[in-house]
Design a protein around this motif. Structure first.
Motif, PDB file in Angstrom:
ATOM      1  N   SER A   1     -50.562 -74.345  47.225  1.00  0.00           N
ATOM      2  CA  SER A   1     -50.853 -73.320  48.329  1.00  0.00           C
ATOM      3  C   SER A   1     -51.572 -74.741  49.160  1.00  0.00           C
ATOM      4  N   GLY A   2     -51.619 -75.904  49.068  1.00  0.00           N
ATOM      5  CA  GLY A   2     -52.164 -76.946  49.307  1.00  0.00           C
ATOM      6  C   GLY A   2     -53.885 -77.218  49.840  1.00  0.00           C
ATOM      7  N   SER A   3     -54.381 -76.190  48.931  1.00  0.00           N
ATOM      8  CA  SER A   3     -55.826 -76.131  49.109  1.00  0.00           C
ATOM      9  C   SER A   3     -56.559 -77.088  48.202  1.00  0.00           C
ATOM     10  N   MET A   4     -55.382 -77.507  47.389  1.00  0.00           N
ATOM     11  CA  MET A   4     -55.681 -78.960  46.149  1.00  0.00           C
ATOM     12  C   MET A   4     -55.030 -79.687  46.642  1.00  0.00           C
ATOM     13  N   ASN A   5     -55.308 -81.211  46.170  1.00  0.00           N
ATOM     14  CA  ASN A   5     -53.767 -82.151  46.076  1.00  0.00           C
ATOM     15  C   ASN A   5     -53.592 -82.912  44.594  1.00  0.00           C
ATOM     16  N   LEU A   6     -52.441 -83.287  44.750  1.00  0.00           N
ATOM     17  CA  LEU A   6     -52.165 -84.026  43.523  1.00  0.00           C
ATOM     18  C   LEU A   6     -53.330 -84.478  42.412  1.00  0.00           C
ATOM     19  N   GLY A   7     -54.114 -85.310  42.909  1.00  0.00           N
ATOM     20  CA  GLY A   7     -55.320 -85.683  42.383  1.00  0.00           C
ATOM     21  C   GLY A   7     -56.663 -84.780  41.921  1.00  0.00           C
ATOM     22  N   ASP A   8     -56.837 -83.180  42.335  1.00  0.00           N
ATOM     23  CA  ASP A   8     -57.626 -82.437  41.792  1.00  0.00           C
ATOM     24  C   ASP A   8     -56.905 -82.123  40.663  1.00  0.00           C
ATOM     25  N   LEU A   9     -55.499 -81.729  40.539  1.00  0.00           N
ATOM     26  CA  LEU A   9     -54.842 -81.417  39.751  1.00  0.00           C
ATOM     27  C   LEU A   9     -55.164 -82.083  38.463  1.00  0.00           C
ATOM     28  N   VAL A  10     -55.274 -83.240  38.764  1.00  0.00           N
ATOM     29  CA  VAL A  10     -55.571 -84.458  38.112  1.00  0.00           C
ATOM     30  C   VAL A  10     -56.677 -84.205  37.675  1.00  0.00           C
ATOM     31  N   LEU A  11     -57.659 -84.833  38.236  1.00  0.00           N
ATOM     32  CA  LEU A  11     -59.252 -84.557  37.797  1.00  0.00           C
ATOM     33  C   LEU A  11     -59.430 -83.225  37.016  1.00  0.00           C
ATOM     34  N   VAL A  12     -58.870 -81.978  37.351  1.00  0.00           N
ATOM     35  CA  VAL A  12     -59.062 -80.973  36.683  1.00  0.00           C
ATOM     36  C   VAL A  12     -58.413 -80.863  35.140  1.00  0.00           C
ATOM     37  N   ASN A  13     -57.229 -81.240  35.653  1.00  0.00           N
ATOM     38  CA  ASN A  13     -56.591 -81.785  34.142  1.00  0.00           C
ATOM     39  C   ASN A  13     -57.630 -82.662  32.949  1.00  0.00           C
ATOM     40  N   ALA A  14     -58.291 -83.898  33.923  1.00  0.00           N
ATOM     41  CA  ALA A  14     -58.548 -84.341  32.586  1.00  0.00           C
ATOM     42  C   ALA A  14     -60.017 -84.394  32.309  1.00  0.00           C
ATOM     43  N   PHE A  15     -60.645 -83.183  33.237  1.00  0.00           N
ATOM     44  CA  PHE A  15     -62.086 -82.896  32.900  1.00  0.00           C
ATOM     45  C   PHE A  15     -61.922 -81.710  31.309  1.00  0.00           C
ATOM     46  N   MET A  16     -61.148 -81.067  31.559  1.00  0.00           N
ATOM     47  CA  MET A  16     -59.872 -79.898  30.375  1.00  0.00           C
ATOM     48  C   MET A  16     -59.692 -80.645  29.213  1.00  0.00           C
ATOM     49  N   LEU A  17     -59.475 -81.776  29.215  1.00  0.00           N
ATOM     50  CA  LEU A  17     -59.313 -82.154  27.994  1.00  0.00           C
ATOM     51  C   LEU A  17     -60.370 -83.311  27.565  1.00  0.00           C
ATOM     52  N   GLN A  18     -61.082 -83.705  28.683  1.00  0.00           N
ATOM     53  CA  GLN A  18     -62.715 -84.314  28.282  1.00  0.00           C
ATOM     54  C   GLN A  18     -63.631 -84.031  27.641  1.00  0.00           C
ATOM     55  N   LEU A  19     -63.649 -82.344  28.301  1.00  0.00           N
ATOM     56  CA  LEU A  19     -64.331 -81.019  27.532  1.00  0.00           C
ATOM     57  C   LEU A  19     -63.588 -80.460  26.258  1.00  0.00           C
ATOM     58  N   TYR A  20     -62.462 -80.411  26.446  1.00  0.00           N
ATOM     59  CA  TYR A  20     -62.218 -80.378  25.286  1.00  0.00           C
ATOM     60  C   TYR A  20     -62.653 -80.499  23.730  1.00  0.00           C
ATOM     61  N   ALA A  21     -62.119 -82.148  23.690  1.00  0.00           N
ATOM     62  CA  ALA A  21     -62.622 -82.849  22.414  1.00  0.00           C
ATOM     63  C   ALA A  21     -64.159 -82.280  22.184  1.00  0.00           C
ATOM     64  N   PRO A  22     -65.389 -82.810  22.949  1.00  0.00           N
ATOM     65  CA  PRO A  22     -66.891 -82.338  22.703  1.00  0.00           C
ATOM     66  C   PRO A  22     -66.676 -81.326  22.495  1.00  0.00           C
ATOM     67  N   LEU A  23     -66.084 -80.368  22.639  1.00  0.00           N
ATOM     68  CA  LEU A  23     -65.970 -79.113  22.722  1.00  0.00           C
ATOM     69  C   LEU A  23     -65.772 -78.254  21.545  1.00  0.00           C
ATOM     70  N   SER A  24     -64.667 -79.352  21.303  1.00  0.00           N
ATOM     71  CA  SER A  24     -63.945 -78.809  20.100  1.00  0.00           C
ATOM     72  C   SER A  24     -64.823 -79.570  19.052  1.00  0.00           C
ATOM     73  N   PHE A  25     -65.582 -80.676  18.891  1.00  0.00           N
ATOM     74  CA  PHE A  25     -66.858 -81.435  18.100  1.00  0.00           C
ATOM     75  C   PHE A  25     -68.420 -80.698  18.190  1.00  0.00           C
ATOM     76  N   LEU A  26     -68.380 -79.702  18.828  1.00  0.00           N
ATOM     77  CA  LEU A  26     -69.504 -78.930  19.304  1.00  0.00           C
ATOM     78  C   LEU A  26     -69.284 -77.689  17.641  1.00  0.00           C
ATOM     79  N   GLY A  27     -68.023 -77.821  17.481  1.00  0.00           N
ATOM     80  CA  GLY A  27     -68.451 -75.805  16.481  1.00  0.00           C
ATOM     81  C   GLY A  27     -69.165 -76.907  15.389  1.00  0.00           C
ATOM     82  N   VAL A  28     -68.088 -78.142  15.307  1.00  0.00           N
ATOM     83  CA  VAL A  28     -68.109 -78.686  13.875  1.00  0.00           C
ATOM     84  C   VAL A  28     -69.541 -79.144  13.395  1.00  0.00           C
TER      85      VAL A  28
END
Length: 612
Positions: free
Chosen positions: A295-322
């Motif tokens: 839609s043009g409200s976000m650029n490629l950098g924003d997509l990379v940022l959100v994806n990187a945040f999610m990948l970064q959060l996924y590992a500790p969040l999964s680890f948090l359960g353990v």
């Protein structure tokens, strides 16, 4: 020592009680950590710095992507900006590792110091508990509880401060950035996923806790059974009950196996549910970011940022359960060890109690009444005096309470009524350590440390010279045996001294008591394991050792006490006769009957054996 509350152990079905128990464990642990408050605060600062750098990595990555999104011929294509961003990216990556490792270095002394102090406190507390507690405990199960507890301390501290707090800090930073920079749906999805994940993990883990407790209980029972059987190796072999012990051990192992399987199955269920929540959240966030780019409200950098945040959060969040599961399990393991610390100390020194001052060494029992239980009276108003410097023998039928006198004198138990005095001082009003320093004992059943003969003799006087050890070994008529062994005084005696005969162990105990050189000596059937020749030789040494000091000789064989200054005959917890050997024989009472019976057995051993 730090003050502790005395929380009840949580029932698996009670979440409120379990929460109270977790807080109790935490409050008990905190003083040991706060002792290193400087290191704790510095480690927390390092942790926050590492997480800020970690969150900064995706932000710089976004700028790098946007900087590279240039049209052909754009003058910015000289890569000046991307090179600077790349340097910043690399420095942030390095900072994450640097601050993380510095935190580990700073905090390692805190963790290990807490483990050491608590383990030592438990060890010392066990020695402060009464003989009653140690007779009722199960050594194998308690040692396993202590092992798991000390290991759990390190796990609990490390997981809480190394994993839980950093993960929560990072999540707060990420959600805050998403809330400020993007559509509220991004922060909302991330926050809802976090809440669902934590709620699911806590709920299922609380259910799993009862399975963990059951597994621990069965593990302790199996370990207890194995140690008990191995400690009684000789008895097991003599009765040919190896198969019986193996079957009983296997029964405990089967119960542990069933509990372990249930625990593992529940773990699989937990992992599956956590993965489902994370997968759904990541999919929704990437979908929202993709829609934003289209839609043009976000650029490629924003997509990379959100994806990187999610990948970064996924590992500790999964680890948090353990980590949460490990923390919950560590708390369960710690409960048992803290229960030992909360065990009531039955025999305590009065506040600011003075040390016992021993001059002459007179011992007096004043109307002492004692029983191991309310319905089991052992001593019933016992009253007698052992004059300073004299040898008093205490004899009587089995179960009359003779050996109980020694335990009371050492303050392993406290009389239910009456007093025990040494040189006019009530031993309940002075320090236990000073009382025990003043008394030496040769017990009927000698248990030795799994160390050398020399070490076991020197235990009577830590730091004694080799010459002193050898002198008392000669006095106890065991020196010749020791030097006849290949390793001499370095000979290992085995578990509980099982490599030595009963007589050899008893002579080691005599040497140990002689080395202590106390003003008061107790000989509790000190020659019961010796042959006639050695018995006479040792009796001479006992008489020599007893000269000019107070000696209490507890004996079953009356031939060993004929030279005592006074003989007390105890029956049903009372002194029923007293006098010298000759006086008691003339009285023709219980002592005379016991003497005649033993003389008949000595004169006709074949008849005695046949009757037996």
């Amino acid at each position: 020592m730090h003050a502790r509350s005395s929380p009840a152990l949580p029932e698996p079905s009670s979440h409120a009680t379990a929460a109270r128990s977790r807080w109790a464990v935490g409050s008990a642990l905190w003083p040991y950590l706060w002792e290193y408050r400087g290191r704790v605060l510095l480690a927390l600062a390092m942790m926050i710095a590492a997480k800020v750098a970690n969150v900064g990595v995706p932000i710089v990555l976004k700028d790098i992507v946007n900087a590279l999104d240039l049209k052909p011929g754009d003058p910015r294509a000289v890569l000046v900006v991307p090179v600077a961003l790349l340097v910043a990216y690399g420095l942030l990556r390095l900072s994450v590792s640097l601050f993380t490792e510095l935190r580990e270095v700073v905090f390692s002394r805190v963790t290990q110091g807490a483990v050491r102090k608590i383990a030592l406190q438990v060890f010392d507390h066990l020695f402060s508990l009464s003989m009653r507690y140690h007779l009722e405990r199960q050594t194998g199960g308690m040692s396993r509880d202590m092992e798991r507890g000390t290991r759990a301390i390190s796990s609990l501290v490390s997981f809480t401060l190394y994993s839980i707090l950093p993960t929560l800090v990072e999540m707060a930073l990420v959600i805050g950035i998403l809330l400020v920079k993007y559509d509220i749906w991004f922060a909302g999805i991330a926050l809802v996923a976090l809440v669902l994940y934590v709620a699911f993990t806590v709920t299922v883990t609380e259910w799993r806790t009862q399975l963990r407790r059951e597994m621990n209980t069965q593990d302790s029972r199996a370990n207890q059974r194995a140690i008990d059987a191995l400690l009684n190796y000789e008895t097991v072999k003599m009765f040919g009950n190896e198969a019986l012990e193996s079957t009983r051990y296997d029964d405990n192992l089967r119960a542990w196996m069933r509990a372990a399987i249930k625990s593992q199955n529940s773990l699989s269920l937990l992992n599956l549910g956590q993965s489902l929540i994370i997968a759904a959240a990541v999919t929704l966030l990437v979908w929202r970011a993709t829609v934003g780019v289209v839609s043009g409200s976000m650029n490629l950098g924003d997509l990379v940022l959100v994806n990187a945040f999610m990948l970064q959060l996924y590992a500790p969040l999964s680890f948090l359960g353990v980590i949460y599961r490990e923390i919950r399990q560590s708390t369960t393991d710690l409960e048992r060890m803290f229960t030992i610390l909360e065990e009531h100390q039955e025999i305590k020194d009065p506040p600011q109690a003075p040390a016992l001052q021993v001059g002459r060494g007179e011992v007096r029992f004043e109307n002492v009444r004692f029983g191991y239980g309310a319905d089991r009276v052992i001593l019933d108003g016992l009253d007698f005096t052992v004059p300073a410097g004299e040898t008093v023998a205490i004899v009587g039928p089995s179960g009359a309470g003779k050996s109980t006198l020694a335990r009371l004198l050492f303050r392993f138990y406290a009389p239910q009524s009456g007093r025990i005095l040494i040189d006019g001082q009530d031993i309940a009003q002075v320090t236990q350590a000073s009382v025990r320093r003043a008394i030496g004992i040769v017990p009927q059943d000698t248990v030795l440390f799994n160390d050398t003969i020399g070490y076991n003799i020197a235990y009577g006087k830590p730091g004694a010279s080799a010459a002193e050890v050898e002198a008392v070994a000669r006095a106890a008529h065991i020196h010749d045996f020791i030097v006849s062994t290949p390793q001499g005084y370095e000979t290992q005696v085995g578990e509980r001294g099982l490599k030595l005969s009963g007589g050899e162990k008893q002579r080691v105990a005599i040497a140990r008591a002689l080395l202590k050189n106390p003003p008061i000596l107790i000989f509790d059937e000190a020659t019961s394991q010796l042959d006639s020749h050695n018995e006479k030789a040792i009796q001479a040494e006992i008489r020599a050792a007893s000269r000019d000091r107070t000696a209490i000789v507890i004996a079953h064989r009356l031939s060993t006490v004929v030279d005592a200054h006074q003989i007390l005959v105890v029956e049903s917890g009372r002194v029923v006769e007293r006098g010298t050997h000759a006086q008691l024989l003339q009285a023709r009472g219980l002592y005379a009957r016991m003497w005649n019976l033993q003389q008949d057995r000595a004169a006709h051993p074949e008849a005695s054996a046949a009757m037996a």
